[in-house]
Design an enzyme around this catalytic site. Structure first.
Site, PDB file in Angstrom:
ATOM      1  N   GLN A  53      -4.748  -1.546   9.819  1.00 18.20           N
ATOM      2  CA  GLN A  53      -4.589  -2.872   9.210  1.00 18.20           C
ATOM      3  C   GLN A  53      -5.147  -3.961  10.127  1.00 18.20           C
ATOM      4  O   GLN A  53      -4.888  -3.973  11.334  1.00 18.20           O
ATOM      5  CB  GLN A  53      -3.101  -3.134   8.910  1.00 18.20           C
TER       6      GLN A  53
ATOM      7  N   ASP B 167     -11.347   2.549   4.222  1.00 17.31           N
ATOM      8  CA  ASP B 167     -11.494   1.087   4.140  1.00 17.31           C
ATOM      9  C   ASP B 167     -12.968   0.676   4.224  1.00 17.31           C
ATOM     10  O   ASP B 167     -13.302  -0.478   3.972  1.00 17.31           O
ATOM     11  CB  ASP B 167     -10.761   0.469   5.332  1.00 17.31           C
TER      12      ASP B 167
ATOM     13  N   LYS C 146       0.844  -1.211   0.000  1.00 18.69           N
ATOM     14  CA  LYS C 146       0.000   0.000   0.000  1.00 18.69           C
ATOM     15  C   LYS C 146       0.872   1.251   0.000  1.00 18.69           C
ATOM     16  O   LYS C 146       0.589   2.218  -0.713  1.00 18.69           O
ATOM     17  CB  LYS C 146      -0.936  -0.013   1.217  1.00 18.69           C
TER      18      LYS C 146
HETATM   19  N1  GUN Z   1      -6.320  -7.027   6.215  1.00 14.64           N
HETATM   20  C1  GUN Z   1      -6.461  -7.749   5.073  1.00 14.64           C
HETATM   21  N2  GUN Z   1      -7.088  -7.036   4.120  1.00 14.64           N
HETATM   22  C2  GUN Z   1      -7.367  -5.827   4.663  1.00 14.64           C
HETATM   23  C3  GUN Z   1      -8.017  -4.649   4.176  1.00 14.64           C
HETATM   24  O1  GUN Z   1      -8.482  -4.554   3.034  1.00 14.64           O
HETATM   25  N3  GUN Z   1      -8.091  -3.617   5.063  1.00 14.64           N
HETATM   26  C4  GUN Z   1      -7.598  -3.685   6.326  1.00 14.64           C
HETATM   27  N4  GUN Z   1      -7.725  -2.618   7.119  1.00 14.64           N
HETATM   28  N5  GUN Z   1      -7.004  -4.764   6.810  1.00 14.64           N
HETATM   29  C5  GUN Z   1      -6.881  -5.824   5.983  1.00 14.64           C
END
Ligand code: GUN
Length: 282
Positions: free
Chosen positions: A97, A120, A53
Site C-alpha cells: 500500500q 498493482d 480490499k
Molecule cells: N494508495 C492509493 N491507491 C493505491 C493503489 O491503487 N495501490 C497501492 N498500492 N497503493 C495505493
C-alpha cells in the site's frame, strides 16, 4: 444535466463474475486465490483502503493476509516480507500500500516484487511494459477508469482526452492507456499555466489532481465525459477533484464521488489477482 456513470453497478458485475470464476475453480479442486498485503504506518486513508480490499477479497472467495509494519520499520524488513511472499507458491498477488514512509526508497522496495505477482502494476518492470502496451497487470485505478469509459460505450479512438495530474499511480498510466486506445492525450499538472485552456477542448476529461473541487465548468467542454478520481473529506462532506454541482450541468456523463472510480479500483485489483492466480494454478 449529465448522466451518472455508476461505478458501484459496473464494479458489482465484475466482482460477481470473479466470485463465479473462483467458485468454478475451487469446485474443480483448486485452492483459493491468495492476496498478500503489506501496510506500513498509520495513514488513516491507507487503513481504510486496505480494509475495503480485505472485505472485497473475502466476498469473492479469496484468502488474504495483511502484514502490518510500524512507520519506522527498517526497509530491509519490508523487503524480507516481500521475498517471503514472492517465494510462497500459494501467494498469487502482492500489494504494497502506498504511500510508503518518507525514509523508504520506492524503487528499491518495488523492484523486489515479482513482476508476476505485482497485481498493482506499479513496479518499474510493469510500468515499462505498460508504456510498451504489453502490460501483464494494468494499475488498478487506470484499469477501472477504462472499464467505466467502455461501460458507457464511449469511443476513445480519435478523441481529445485530457488528464489532470501525472502521478505514477493514476495520471501517468491513464495517459498511456488512453493513448493505447487511440485517443490524443494532453496531460496538465500543477505547473501547467492556465490548464483549463487545454482541458476545455477535451471530449474526455480524467481528473486525478488530489485537490478538492479544482475543476469547475470553465475546465470542461460542453457534453464532455468527466471522470473524477479524487476523494476528499471537506467540512465533513465527501467531494472529488471536480466541482460536481457545477460541472454536471455541462458534461454529458460524470462519475459521482463516492460511487464512481473508487469501487472500480477494487474490482480491478480482484481481476488482476484472479488473472495471476489462473497462471499459477493451471
Ligand atoms: N494508495 C492509493 N491507491 C493505491 C493503489 O491503487 N495501490 C497501492 N498500492 N497503493 C495505493
Amino acid at each position: 444535466m449529465a448522466k451518472m456513470i455508476d461505478g458501484k453497478l459496473v464494479s458489482k458485475k465484475i466482482t460477481e463474475w470473479v466470485a463465479r470464476e473462483v467458485k468454478d475453480m475451487t469446485d474443480a479442486g483448486h485452492r483459493k486465490p491468495f492476496l498478500g498485503v503489506i501496510l506500513i504506518g498509520d495513514n488513516p486513508a491507507s487503513k481504510i483502503y486496505v480494509g475495503r480490499k480485505e472485505t472485497a477479497c473475502r466476498e469473492v472467495g479469496f484468502d488474504t493476509t495483511t502484514i502490518r509494519f510500524d512507520e519506522d520499520v527498517p526497509e530491509d524488513e519490508v523487503i524480507q516480507q516481500i521475498r517471503e511472499f514472492n517465494n510462497n507458491p500459494n501467494v498469487d498477488g502482492i500489494l504494497v500500500q502506498l504511500p510508503l514512509p518518507e525514509h523508504m526508497d520506492f524503487l528499491r522496495v518495488f523492484n523486489e516484487l515479482s513482476p508476476h505477482k505485482d497485481i498493482d502494476g506499479l513496479t518499474p518492470h510493469s510500468q515499462g511494459l505498460l508504456a510498451l502496451n504489453r502490460a501483464h497487470h494494468i494499475p488498478c485505478t487506470p484499469k477501472g477508469i477504462i472499464k467505466l469509459i467502455k461501460a458507457i460505450d464511449f469511443e476513445m479512438k480519435g478523441v481529445h482526452a485530457a488528464v489532470v495530474g501525472r502521478s505514477a499511480l493514476v495520471g501517468s498510466p491513464i495517459a498511456k492507456l488512453l493513448t493505447h486506445h487511440h485517443a490524443t492525450v494532453t496531460t496538465v499538472h500543477s505547473r501547467t499555466k492556465n490548464p483549463w485552456e487545454f482541458t476545455s477542448t477535451a471530449d474526455l476529461l480524467v481528473v486525478a489532481a488530489g485537490v478538492p473541487k479544482l475543476v469547475d465548468e470553465k475546465w470542461v467542454k460542453k457534453d464532455a465525459v468527466v471522470i473524477d478520481v479524487g476523494i476528499h473529506r471537506v467540512d465533513d462532506k465527501i467531494c472529488g477533484d471536480v466541482d460536481f454541482d457545477r460541472v454536471k450541468e455541462k458534461a454529458s456523463w460524470i462519475t459521482p464521488v463516492p460511487g464512481g472510480v473508487g469501487p472500480m479500483t477494487i474490482a480491478a485489483l480482484l481481476t488482476n489477482c484472479f488473472n495471476a492466480y489462473k497462471t499459477h494454478v493451471s
